[in-house]
Design a protein around this motif. Structure first.
Motif, PDB file in Angstrom:
ATOM      1  N   GLY A 276      44.091  18.560  52.465  1.00  0.00           N
ATOM      2  CA  GLY A 276      43.380  18.438  53.750  1.00  0.00           C
ATOM      3  C   GLY A 276      44.349  18.599  54.914  1.00  0.00           C
ATOM      4  N   GLY A 277      45.505  17.951  54.810  1.00  0.00           N
ATOM      5  CA  GLY A 277      46.498  18.016  55.881  1.00  0.00           C
ATOM      6  C   GLY A 277      46.996  19.437  56.084  1.00  0.00           C
ATOM      7  N   ILE A 278      47.316  20.076  54.956  1.00  0.00           N
ATOM      8  CA  ILE A 278      47.829  21.450  55.038  1.00  0.00           C
ATOM      9  C   ILE A 278      46.772  22.362  55.667  1.00  0.00           C
ATOM     10  CG2 ILE A 278      48.457  23.457  53.621  1.00  0.00           C
ATOM     11  CD1 ILE A 278      50.698  21.564  53.741  1.00  0.00           C
ATOM     12  N   GLN A 279      45.528  22.150  55.264  1.00  0.00           N
ATOM     13  CA  GLN A 279      44.470  23.016  55.799  1.00  0.00           C
ATOM     14  C   GLN A 279      44.299  22.817  57.300  1.00  0.00           C
ATOM     15  OE1 GLN A 279      41.149  22.216  53.273  1.00  0.00           O
ATOM     16  NE2 GLN A 279      41.819  23.699  51.767  1.00  0.00           N
ATOM     17  N   LEU A 280      44.394  21.556  57.737  1.00  0.00           N
ATOM     18  CA  LEU A 280      44.273  21.294  59.166  1.00  0.00           C
ATOM     19  C   LEU A 280      45.420  21.964  59.926  1.00  0.00           C
ATOM     20  CD1 LEU A 280      43.168  17.610  59.681  1.00  0.00           C
ATOM     21  CD2 LEU A 280      41.961  19.700  60.272  1.00  0.00           C
ATOM     22  N   GLY A 284      45.098  24.798  62.762  1.00  0.00           N
ATOM     23  CA  GLY A 284      45.708  24.665  64.079  1.00  0.00           C
ATOM     24  C   GLY A 284      46.394  25.953  64.497  1.00  0.00           C
ATOM     25  N   ILE A 285      47.114  26.552  63.548  1.00  0.00           N
ATOM     26  CA  ILE A 285      47.823  27.806  63.849  1.00  0.00           C
ATOM     27  C   ILE A 285      46.809  28.915  64.145  1.00  0.00           C
ATOM     28  CG2 ILE A 285      49.273  29.609  62.857  1.00  0.00           C
ATOM     29  CD1 ILE A 285      50.904  27.473  61.519  1.00  0.00           C
ATOM     30  N   VAL A 286      45.786  29.007  63.302  1.00  0.00           N
ATOM     31  CA  VAL A 286      44.767  30.033  63.543  1.00  0.00           C
ATOM     32  C   VAL A 286      44.107  29.788  64.899  1.00  0.00           C
ATOM     33  CG1 VAL A 286      42.588  30.978  62.703  1.00  0.00           C
ATOM     34  CG2 VAL A 286      44.379  30.395  61.089  1.00  0.00           C
ATOM     35  N   GLY A 287      43.884  28.492  65.205  1.00  0.00           N
ATOM     36  CA  GLY A 287      43.286  28.140  66.494  1.00  0.00           C
ATOM     37  C   GLY A 287      44.131  28.612  67.657  1.00  0.00           C
ATOM     38  N   GLU A 288      45.465  28.515  67.513  1.00  0.00           N
ATOM     39  CA  GLU A 288      46.354  28.943  68.584  1.00  0.00           C
ATOM     40  C   GLU A 288      46.186  30.448  68.839  1.00  0.00           C
ATOM     41  OE1 GLU A 288      48.154  26.891  70.499  1.00  0.00           O
ATOM     42  OE2 GLU A 288      48.794  28.664  71.617  1.00  0.00           O
ATOM     43  N   TYR A 289      46.073  31.209  67.768  1.00  0.00           N
ATOM     44  CA  TYR A 289      45.841  32.657  67.957  1.00  0.00           C
ATOM     45  C   TYR A 289      44.479  32.901  68.590  1.00  0.00           C
ATOM     46  CZ  TYR A 289      50.014  33.950  65.405  1.00  0.00           C
ATOM     47  OH  TYR A 289      51.329  34.117  65.036  1.00  0.00           O
TER      48      TYR A 289
END
Ligand code: UDP
Ligand code: MG
Length: 315
Positions: A276-280, A284-289
């Motif tokens: 779950g942590g890794i996916q979040l 987050g990274i995808v969200g930044e893009y």
């Protein structure tokens, strides 16, 4: 009509009224030393102190002093970008307005430009910041360089530089909003050379780069110039896919061929929390893009100009 100046010096300033008199004095002396036509283009990034008033006074006395005033604080990189747009010189220099970048270094930069270099960037030999900030800068520049998508982002080079007209014309054509000017400058290419200088301490006042602004700058570098975040996702995804395949094989093996009892709760909970942590993190990274895409698609201006001083008599 006033002829084009040979050199434009862009100075973004945000609440620097303590430094302005000495800065202008030293710039004017340097202009005499250089013995070429200069314009000093101050970009007032929405200052709320006496900075604009002081600058207007100097500009009233000297036509070479030009001012672009923003409608509010848009940030250092937006101010540099505005300067690059409005500068008219054959050569264009960028320097900070807190006298950390000594104006007396400009003739050395200009001499290297005259030798045929398109970009002469100043490289900091020493830093006067605190230990933690120095460590952060050290790591930042090294990671940026190592991951720079094939662009040689030079170590310890800030925006203090002198560029040729063609380089600035190219940078001005870049439509992107997340601007990391020193990255764009490296991206352009041509003949680039670094020149070391001793970075002075800030003349007066405190840094106008808050931690938040510094992080934004680092983000603009990483997400604008490296594929590192995407690479991290790929590597992690690969490693965890491999691990889960192994895990599944082990569970099946135990279930089918042994009577071993797998104590369930702890391992399951750990797995769920971990993945779950890794996916979040990845989200987050995808969200930044995504945020960056949104900024680009929205096409809002980088800054709004409130006043322009000493531009009106020109073509
Ligand atoms: N600056 C700006 N807008 C901002 C923050 C800073 O125009 O929002 C200017 C500031 O006045 C200075 C230069 O950018 O001329 C570099 O900022 P500062 O010296 O505060 O950064 P530091 O040297 O501490 O990294
Ligand atoms: Mg500074």
């Amino acid at each position: 009509m006033i002829p084009m100046p040979e050199l434009s010096i862009i100075i973004p300033v945000y609440n620097e009224h303590e430094t302005i008199p000495e800065l202008v004095g030293r710039l004017l002396k340097t202009a005499v030393l250089l013995n070429i036509s200069c314009e000093m283009l101050f970009v007032d990034d929405g200052s709320t102190d006496q900075t604009p008033a002081l600058l207007y006074e100097y500009a009233a006395k000297d036509m070479r002093i030009k001012i672009i005033s923003f409608s509010r604080n848009f940030g250092h990189q937006a101010a540099v970008s505005a300067g690059l747009t409005y500068a008219r010189g054959n050569a264009i220099a960028v320097m900070d307005g807190d006298l950390q970048d000594p104006p007396e270094f400009l003739p050395s930069l200009y001499a290297l430009y005259k030798e045929g270099n398109d970009v002469v960037y100043a490289v900091r030999t020493s830093r006067k910041e605190g230990f933690i900030k120095r460590c952060a800068y050290f790591l930042f520049y090294r990671i940026a360089r190592a991951t720079g998508d094939g662009i040689a982002l030079p170590l310890h080079a800030g925006d203090f530089s002198l560029m040729s007209r063609r380089v600035v014309d190219h940078i001005n054509r870049f439509p992107e909003r997340g601007r990391y000017v020193r990255g764009l400058r490296s991206w352009v290419g041509f003949r680039q050379v670094g020149l070391s200088y001793e970075r002075d301490e800030r003349h007066d006042g405190v840094s106008k780069y808050s931690i938040f602004k510094l992080f934004r700058l680092a983000y603009d570098c990483f997400f604008g110039f490296t594929r590192l975040p995407l690479l991290i996702i790929n590597v992690l995804a690969f490693v965890f896919s491999l691990l889960s395949c192994l895990g599944i094989a082990v569970i099946f093996g135990l279930r089918l061929f042994t009577h071993a009892y797998i104590p369930g709760f702890a391992s399951t909970a750990i797995l769920i929390l971990f993945t779950g942590g890794i996916q979040l993190f990845m989200l987050g990274i995808v969200g930044e893009y995504m945020k960056r895409l949104y900024d680009e698609v929205r096409q809002r201006p980088l800054y709004l100009v409130d006043k322009k001083i000493n531009f009106d008599r020109e073509s």
